[in-house]
Write a protein that holds these residues in place. Structure first.
Motif, mmCIF file in Angstrom:
data_model
loop_
_atom_site.group_PDB
_atom_site.id
_atom_site.type_symbol
_atom_site.label_atom_id
_atom_site.label_comp_id
_atom_site.label_asym_id
_atom_site.label_seq_id
_atom_site.Cartn_x
_atom_site.Cartn_y
_atom_site.Cartn_z
ATOM 1 N N MET A 1 46.977 48.731 44.820
ATOM 2 C CA MET A 1 45.866 49.420 44.113
ATOM 3 C C MET A 1 44.825 48.406 43.745
ATOM 4 O O MET A 1 45.258 47.704 42.960
ATOM 5 C CB MET A 1 45.999 50.568 43.197
ATOM 6 N N ILE A 2 43.494 48.496 44.355
ATOM 7 C CA ILE A 2 42.696 47.765 43.549
ATOM 8 C C ILE A 2 41.881 48.115 42.239
ATOM 9 O O ILE A 2 41.482 49.374 42.359
ATOM 10 C CB ILE A 2 41.398 47.250 44.467
ATOM 11 N N THR A 3 42.162 47.308 41.253
ATOM 12 C CA THR A 3 41.831 48.170 40.040
ATOM 13 C C THR A 3 40.611 47.242 39.252
ATOM 14 O O THR A 3 40.234 46.191 39.796
ATOM 15 C CB THR A 3 42.959 47.847 39.049
ATOM 16 N N TYR A 4 40.020 47.660 38.375
ATOM 17 C CA TYR A 4 38.987 47.079 37.552
ATOM 18 C C TYR A 4 39.426 45.646 37.356
ATOM 19 O O TYR A 4 38.415 44.765 37.200
ATOM 20 C CB TYR A 4 38.612 47.791 36.290
ATOM 21 N N GLU A 5 40.348 45.334 36.939
ATOM 22 C CA GLU A 5 40.957 44.052 36.643
ATOM 23 C C GLU A 5 40.559 43.069 37.929
ATOM 24 O O GLU A 5 40.311 41.622 37.157
ATOM 25 C CB GLU A 5 42.452 43.775 36.291
ATOM 26 N N TRP A 6 40.414 43.208 39.107
ATOM 27 C CA TRP A 6 40.352 42.697 39.911
ATOM 28 C C TRP A 6 38.773 41.906 40.181
ATOM 29 O O TRP A 6 38.521 40.660 40.313
ATOM 30 C CB TRP A 6 40.304 43.123 41.236
ATOM 31 N N LEU A 7 37.894 42.682 39.614
ATOM 32 C CA LEU A 7 36.596 42.399 39.210
ATOM 33 C C LEU A 7 36.537 41.226 38.052
ATOM 34 O O LEU A 7 35.882 40.337 38.107
ATOM 35 C CB LEU A 7 35.603 43.714 38.934
ATOM 36 N N TYR A 8 37.310 41.571 36.956
ATOM 37 C CA TYR A 8 37.204 40.556 35.958
ATOM 38 C C TYR A 8 37.894 39.224 36.538
ATOM 39 O O TYR A 8 37.306 38.106 36.041
ATOM 40 C CB TYR A 8 38.541 41.076 34.955
ATOM 41 N N ILE A 9 38.836 39.334 37.249
ATOM 42 C CA ILE A 9 39.364 37.770 37.962
ATOM 43 C C ILE A 9 38.221 37.096 38.981
ATOM 44 O O ILE A 9 38.280 36.285 38.745
ATOM 45 C CB ILE A 9 40.766 38.191 38.741
ATOM 46 N N PHE A 10 37.687 38.049 39.594
ATOM 47 C CA PHE A 10 36.495 37.559 40.583
ATOM 48 C C PHE A 10 35.549 36.915 39.736
ATOM 49 O O PHE A 10 34.973 35.596 39.989
ATOM 50 C CB PHE A 10 36.169 38.834 41.115
ATOM 51 N N ALA A 11 35.037 37.688 38.454
ATOM 52 C CA ALA A 11 33.876 37.102 37.786
ATOM 53 C C ALA A 11 34.385 35.666 37.141
ATOM 54 O O ALA A 11 33.692 34.831 37.073
ATOM 55 C CB ALA A 11 33.405 38.217 36.779
ATOM 56 N N GLY A 12 35.680 35.672 36.412
ATOM 57 C CA GLY A 12 36.200 34.876 35.675
ATOM 58 C C GLY A 12 36.349 33.496 36.708
ATOM 59 O O GLY A 12 36.164 32.433 36.140
ATOM 60 N N THR A 13 36.872 33.830 37.890
ATOM 61 C CA THR A 13 36.927 32.675 38.720
ATOM 62 C C THR A 13 35.713 31.888 39.190
ATOM 63 O O THR A 13 35.630 30.761 39.159
ATOM 64 C CB THR A 13 37.605 33.075 39.983
ATOM 65 N N PHE A 14 34.544 32.901 39.141
ATOM 66 C CA PHE A 14 33.182 32.433 39.489
ATOM 67 C C PHE A 14 32.765 31.412 38.411
ATOM 68 O O PHE A 14 32.258 30.250 38.634
ATOM 69 C CB PHE A 14 32.234 33.375 39.806
ATOM 70 N N PHE A 15 32.960 31.791 37.151
ATOM 71 C CA PHE A 15 32.598 30.974 35.808
ATOM 72 C C PHE A 15 33.361 29.709 35.708
ATOM 73 O O PHE A 15 33.002 28.671 35.217
ATOM 74 C CB PHE A 15 32.670 31.935 34.377
ATOM 75 N N VAL A 16 34.773 30.121 36.237
ATOM 76 C CA VAL A 16 35.549 28.647 36.080
ATOM 77 C C VAL A 16 34.934 27.630 36.906
ATOM 78 O O VAL A 16 34.776 26.327 36.541
ATOM 79 C CB VAL A 16 37.085 29.010 36.524
ATOM 80 N N ILE A 17 34.587 27.802 38.145
ATOM 81 C CA ILE A 17 33.953 27.045 39.191
ATOM 82 C C ILE A 17 32.647 26.370 38.448
ATOM 83 O O ILE A 17 32.248 25.356 38.390
ATOM 84 C CB ILE A 17 33.471 27.660 40.572
ATOM 85 N N MET A 18 31.819 27.358 37.730
ATOM 86 C CA MET A 18 30.633 26.952 37.204
ATOM 87 C C MET A 18 30.809 25.913 36.030
ATOM 88 O O MET A 18 30.081 24.887 35.892
ATOM 89 C CB MET A 18 29.921 28.324 36.515
ATOM 90 N N ALA A 19 31.973 26.204 35.336
ATOM 91 C CA ALA A 19 32.404 25.148 34.300
ATOM 92 C C ALA A 19 32.965 23.963 35.081
ATOM 93 O O ALA A 19 32.115 22.702 34.349
ATOM 94 C CB ALA A 19 33.503 25.695 33.585
ATOM 95 N N LEU A 20 33.531 23.935 35.944
ATOM 96 C CA LEU A 20 34.120 22.335 36.708
ATOM 97 C C LEU A 20 32.766 21.933 37.181
ATOM 98 O O LEU A 20 32.727 20.482 37.003
ATOM 99 C CB LEU A 20 34.933 22.791 37.793
ATOM 100 N N LEU A 21 31.905 22.326 37.862
ATOM 101 C CA LEU A 21 30.807 21.597 38.456
ATOM 102 C C LEU A 21 29.899 21.436 37.210
ATOM 103 O O LEU A 21 29.202 20.152 37.464
ATOM 104 C CB LEU A 21 30.005 22.731 39.476
#
Length: 320
Positions: free
Chosen positions: A1-21
């Motif tokens: 099941m795809i849960t709300y937590e997947w969206l958090y992981i998706f957004a968090g991964t995006f911000f990790v990349i922003m931080a690295l760049l």
């Protein structure tokens, strides 16, 4: 099941990349402040569900501290030039909006298919989270389509996203902060206090005045808090539920829906709604920071009056 937590992981991964760049951008004098801000925000999305309320509060204070000391600065990553963008617009025209249309189409069509076809029986999505999850899926589909269609460099979406986020700065997370503030106000009993004060102003049995005070409170609290979703729990607890619904027997659907619209009228008139009013001015590099607001006031006030009339007629005159 795809849960709300997947969206958090998706957004968090995006911000990790922003931080690295950001950390790797030596051309930005405030790269470490930017990197720290987006990294802390990434931590909130990735681990916030598993942290205590105190730990999440510390994360919020850290974000405020970084922004408060002026730790954020605009970056200028190597993306397409103005000439290249002009050429794209000349060559492709309105087709450039196709990726953007994929997102709402996926969310709306996917929700309808999931709820009204046997597809919903698969239990693929967390209950009552289908639309938000499909919205996230739509973003990924739009990104994939744009990459295949336009064939930009692999890091182009991330770099362009970083440029936009750095242009917005701390205001990018203002809606989250203000929505949380509304919940805090509601739990603190602010609605009950306002309700008791409103009781001294509203004459007994005066439905119209109660509607006006409710709609005015929605607009004013939205202007203060910057978000109608933050204002709603306060005004609903103060006047909407106890007075308009329970005492006067109004239609709760009309009161709730149109009451939110009255709050959105306040959104049009406040710099606190930075994501709607200040961010566009910054992105468009307008000389007048409040230029967007000035143009919207002439629409907001008549619209608010219409909302008052709709609540009074729809929730009381026709309902009774």
């Amino acid at each position: 099941m795809i849960t709300y937590e997947w969206l958090y992981i998706f957004a968090g991964t995006f911000f990790v990349i922003m931080a690295l760049l950001s950390a790797l951008d030596a051309s930005n004098g405030k790269r470490w402040g930017n990197a720290a801000f987006w990294a802390v925000l990434a931590g909130s999305f990735l681990f916030g569900t598993h942290l205590s309320d105190f730990a999440n509060g510390v994360i919020v204070l850290a974000l405020v501290a970084i922004a408060g000391v002026g730790g954020l600065g605009r970056s200028d990553p190597p993306t397409t030039s103005l000439e290249e963008r002009f050429n794209f617009s000349q060559l492709l025209g309105n087709k450039l909006f196709l990726p953007a249309l994929i997102v709402p189409i996926t969310a709306v069509a996917g929700t309808l298919l999931y709820n009204y076809t046997p597809f919903g029986e698969t239990g693929l999505f967390e209950e009552r989270r289908e639309t938000l999850l499909l919205f996230g899926i739509g973003v990924l589909l739009a990104l994939a389509y744009a990459m295949v269609w336009l064939k930009p460099p692999v890091l182009a979406p991330m770099q362009e996203g970083r440029r936009l986020l750095d242009s917005i700065g701390w205001a990018a997370i203002l809606p989250q902060m203000l929505a949380a503030l509304g919940a805090v106000f509601a739990l603190a009993g602010v609605g009950e206090v306002i309700g008791s004060l409103a009781g001294t102003v509203i004459p007994d049995g005066s439905v119209l005045i109660a509607v006006i005070v409710f709609a005015l409170g929605m607009a004013l609290f939205t202007m203060i808090m910057g978000n109608a979703f933050a204002a709603f729990p306060v005004m609903a607890a103060a006047i909407g539920i106890p007075l308009l619904v329970e005492d006067y027997g109004g239609n709760p659907a009309v009161i709730g829906a149109v009451g939110m619209l009255a709050g959105f009228c306040g959104t049009l008139m406040t710099p606190m709604a930075a994501n709607f009013n200040i961010v566009p001015a910054a992105l468009l590099e307008l000389k007048d920071q409040n230029g967007v607001i000035r143009q919207q006031i002439g629409t907001a006030i008549p619209l608010w009056v219409c909302n008052v009339a709709i609540i009074y007629v729809g929730a009381f005159v026709l309902w009774s």
